[in-house]
Enzyme design. Structure first.
Site, PDB file in Angstrom:
ATOM      1  N   GLU A 363       0.742  -1.404   0.117  1.00  0.00           N
ATOM      2  CA  GLU A 363       0.164  -0.285  -0.103  1.00  0.00           C
ATOM      3  C   GLU A 363       0.952   1.387  -0.119  1.00  0.00           C
ATOM      4  O   GLU A 363       0.544   2.302   0.310  1.00  0.00           O
ATOM      5  CB  GLU A 363      -0.774  -0.418   1.579  1.00  0.00           C
ATOM      6  CG  GLU A 363      -2.069  -1.519   0.774  1.00  0.00           C
ATOM      7  CD  GLU A 363      -3.316  -1.361   1.950  1.00  0.00           C
ATOM      8  OE1 GLU A 363      -3.649   0.096   2.368  1.00  0.00           O
ATOM      9  OE2 GLU A 363      -3.473  -1.834   2.316  1.00  0.00           O
ATOM     10  N   GLY A 364       2.436   1.357  -1.156  1.00  0.00           N
ATOM     11  CA  GLY A 364       2.145   2.151  -1.126  1.00  0.00           C
ATOM     12  C   GLY A 364       4.166   2.176   0.203  1.00  0.00           C
ATOM     13  O   GLY A 364       4.318   2.236   1.373  1.00  0.00           O
TER      14      GLY A 364
END
Length: 380
Positions: A363-364
């Site tokens: 998620e990044g």
């Protein structure tokens, strides 16, 4: 900013803590060893309302705020990050995205079953050549009038084989760049949709992570989320909230490791006294406690920003960046405090250390969070 928890939030937190101790802890080592998805445990989390925490009750959700969701994520992650990531994906990436951007018909058809845990969702963005660079989508969704033809491969998909509902990001018009990307709802069982190999991972080994293959999958036009070309914006807005969930997961992993290290240091004796009485260990504990409290404040602030309708891109990125860093540093120190026992599975901290690493990646990545943070502070 007031971080005082309400009576309802305290009850939710305690319910998650009790569930983690009674339902997740007993077989967590065995699930990790066998890479076994926590099927029964996830079912029970659905019954408790943990899989649709922020969804409006009219769609079968619990109707809680983001801070309550963060509290649940923290408590579950202290024990089993493989279980908590199912909660994170289903809440932050799937249910939130559908409730915020989907049509009423899509919500009725898909969101209600996802929010209750009857179905599980998956968010499909990453590809072999498009991880952090989400604009480089190779998966295509060719517009055929009343439907799309979907082709391509998605990698590292959480809930890959256990999900029933997949939110797939795909390129429809490459000449338009990120404005030519769409988000489609794909159902398990659609012709041409195949589940690829399961990943053999360092951590969160109980999590069901697969590649997905789409071979001329016919997806009805009514399964597109939002207007044509909205897919990239949908993905970025959804990930922004998802970072808060992963930040809470990282916080929980760190807190779980710290609690185990503190307990062990008060029981283990060396040189005639408990090792907690030796300054070398005591100072480690002091640093761990301070960093965890700082991370908790960042995570709670991001949650409150979201609940209060404030921009949470910056606070969410900072929370994820710092909490994931603290998770890694704390779990490494927890293993060190346990000494040789920390290197074996029975004491749990080696698993927490392995689980912590992914919070700096999915998620990044941490590097992406720094891009988000730096752009925000320079712009302002």
């Amino acid at each position: 900013m007031d971080f005082t928890l309400t009576e309802e939030q305290l009850l939710i937190q305690q319910a998650a803590r009790d569930f983690a101790q009674t339902e997740l802890l007993p077989e967590v080592i065995e699930r990790d060893d066998a890479q076994r998805f926590p099927t029964e445990e996830v079912k029970k989390m659905g019954e408790l309302g943990f899989l649709g925490m922020m969804v409006n009750p009219k769609y079968g959700g619990s109707g809680f705020d983001t801070l309550s969701y963060v509290l649940v994520m923290e408590e579950l992650s202290k024990i089993d990050a493989s279980a908590s990531v199912v909660v994170s994906v289903n809440n932050s990436l799937v249910c939130w995205g559908l409730e915020t951007f989907a049509s009423e018909e899509q919500k009725t058809k898909y969101l209600t079953k996802l929010a209750t845990g009857e179905n599980i969702g998956a968010f499909c963005l990453s590809e072999p050549e498009a991880g952090s660079d989400a604009t480089s989508q190779k998966t295509t969704a060719i517009d055929k009038g009343d439907h799309y033809i979907l082709n391509g491969t998605k990698n590292w998909i959480t809930n890959g084989s256990t999900a029933n509902t997949y939110l797939v990001i795909a390129q429809t018009d490459r000449e338009k760049g990120h404005k030519g990307i769409n988000a489609l709802i794909v159902e398990k069982g659609m012709e041409g949709f195949e589940i690829g190999p399961k990943e053999n991972k360092l951590g969160i080994r109980g999590s069901d992570t697969h590649s997905l293959i789409f071979n001329d999958v016919k997806v009805p036009k009514e399964n597109r989320i939002g207007e044509d070309g909205f897919g990239f914006k949908f993905a970025m807005k959804t990930l922004s909230g998802g970072r808060i969930g992963i930040a809470a997961q990282a916080l929980g992993i760190a807190a779980g490791a710290y609690e185990l290290a503190l307990k062990y240091s008060k029981e283990r004796k060396a040189f005639g006294t408990e090792i907690a009485n030796h300054q070398a260990i005591a100072f480690k504990l002091a640093d761990m406690h301070t960093q965890i409290e700082a991370a908790r404040m960042l995570v709670y602030k991001a949650a409150l920003d979201k609940d209060n309708g404030n921009d949470y891109d910056l606070s969410g990125a900072m929370a994820k960046l710092y909490a994931s860093q603290v998770a890694m540093e704390t779990t490494v120190e927890a293993v060190q405090i346990h000494g040789g026992n920390g290197f074996v599975k029975d004491y749990h901290v080696e698993r927490l250390m392995r689980d912590a690493k992914i919070t700096q990646i999915y998620e990044g990545t941490s590097e992406i969070q720094k891009i988000v943070i730096s752009r925000s502070i320079i712009k302002n």
